[in-house]
Design an enzyme around this catalytic site. Structure first.
Site: not given
Ligand code: AMP
Length: 305
Positions: A54-55, A58, A61, A85, A210-211
């Site tokens: 979802m961009g 970090h 990703h 979602q 990381m988030s």
């Molecule tokens: P998102 O952009 O939050 O939807 O995440 C996209 C993908 O990156 C998903 O499969 C997440 O589980 C993964 N992801 C997000 N944060 C992390 C992290 N800290 N370490 C590894 N993978 C991550």
């Protein structure tokens, strides 16, 4: 494509050449153009790895993109903030969008293809009346209970993206533990040919997972947010000495004492089924999962025990 000028930009390579030599990253907004390029790559015998995101990218990703890059000749990243979602419209509105910086990072990381669709490209008939998936008990457990409809939305978008990209493998982060189990089930239910690979959670130096949501925290809250990692680590260290219910209660109290406003759950569960664990035994793998709010931002994390 060939030699020419489009929108003021000069280009002199074909889509095919660019994909073959990975001169640069190509950004596709439309499904038809993306699919044409991907079928060319497939004809060349290339394997396709896919990382849906979802961009607000970090290193977490990027670690998944790197894994895909090691295992495939072509890596596709998608950036799409999926409205279906988000059970909380405010959370959707506040979701960080940093496309310019994301493109820069992806190019640095050597990603070949970015898919950057609009909502109408993904949901041409609108976001209502989408597929519904029989996720069983997983749908109402943990995040499913606190975010009604969330996992249906995740399945809708990932199913759609997998149908468009048709990767051999798609890459998910363990950070979203329940999401990994839900998507495994969706892939089985829909009999999709793509394989799932799961990468480890990348953390900041102080342990915070990381988030993209971390960017919404003030410096003070950012510092306090590490309490979530501390509480999971505490449970990991004490799982053999203390009762599961006591550990959960202690961890919730610790978060509330250390700056978190609200704790949705701290749950110790069977790592394969996510059903609640009652005791730690040698034969069962366990995982501890957490979801809690700080400054109104909902953070999740987990750790296998
Ligand atoms: P998102 O952009 O939050 O939807 O995440 C996209 C993908 O990156 C998903 O499969 C997440 O589980 C993964 N992801 C997000 N944060 C992390 C992290 N800290 N370490 C590894 N993978 C991550």
């Amino acid at each position: 494509m060939g030699k020419g000028t489009k929108n003021g930009w000069k280009f002199n390579f074909s889509t095919k050449e660019a994909l073959l030599t990975a001169i640069t990253m190509i950004v596709f907004k439309q499904i038809t153009a993306l699919q044409a390029a991907l079928s060319e790559a497939r004809e060349q015998g290339k394997t396709i790895g896919f990382v849906p995101t979802m961009g607000a990218l970090h290193q977490g990703h990027l670690s998944l993109l790197q894994l895909s890059g090691q295992q495939n000749q072509l890596t596709v990243c998608s950036i799409f903030v999926n409205p279906t979602q988000f059970n909380d419209p405010k959370d959707f509105e506040k979701y960080p969008v940093t496309v310019g910086a994301d493109i820069f990072l992806l190019e640095q990381a050597g990603v070949n293809v970015l898919f950057l669709p609009s909502v109408s490209e993904i949901y041409p008939n609108g976001t209502q009346s989408q597929n519904s998936y029989d996720l069983g008990y997983l749908e109402n457990l943990l995040d499913g209970a606190y975010r009604p409809g969330h996992f249906q939305g995740v399945c809708q978008v990932v199913h759609r993206l997998l149908t468009i990209v048709q990767p051999q493998t798609f890459y998910l982060g363990q950070k979203d533990y329940q999401q990994c189990l839900v998507l495994k089930r969706m892939v089985q239910l829909e009999n999709l040919p793509s394989r799932i690979a799961i990468g480890p959670t990348l953390r900041e130096k102080d342990g915070l997972a990381m988030s993209s949501r971390n960017t919404r925290l003030s410096p003070e809250a950012r510092e306090k947010a590490t309490a979530i990692f501390k509480s999971l680590s505490y449970i990991r260290e004490n799982i053999k000495n203390k009762a599961i219910s006591d550990l959960q209660t202690e961890a919730i109290a610790f978060l509330l004492r250390n700056g978190f406003d609200k704790v949705d759950y701290i749950a110790i569960a069977d790592a394969e089924t996510l059903l609640p664990a009652t005791e730690a035994t040698q034969d069962k793998k366990l995982v501890v999962l957490a979801a809690a709010f700080i400054e109104g931002v909902r953070l999740i994390d987990n750790m296998t025990l």
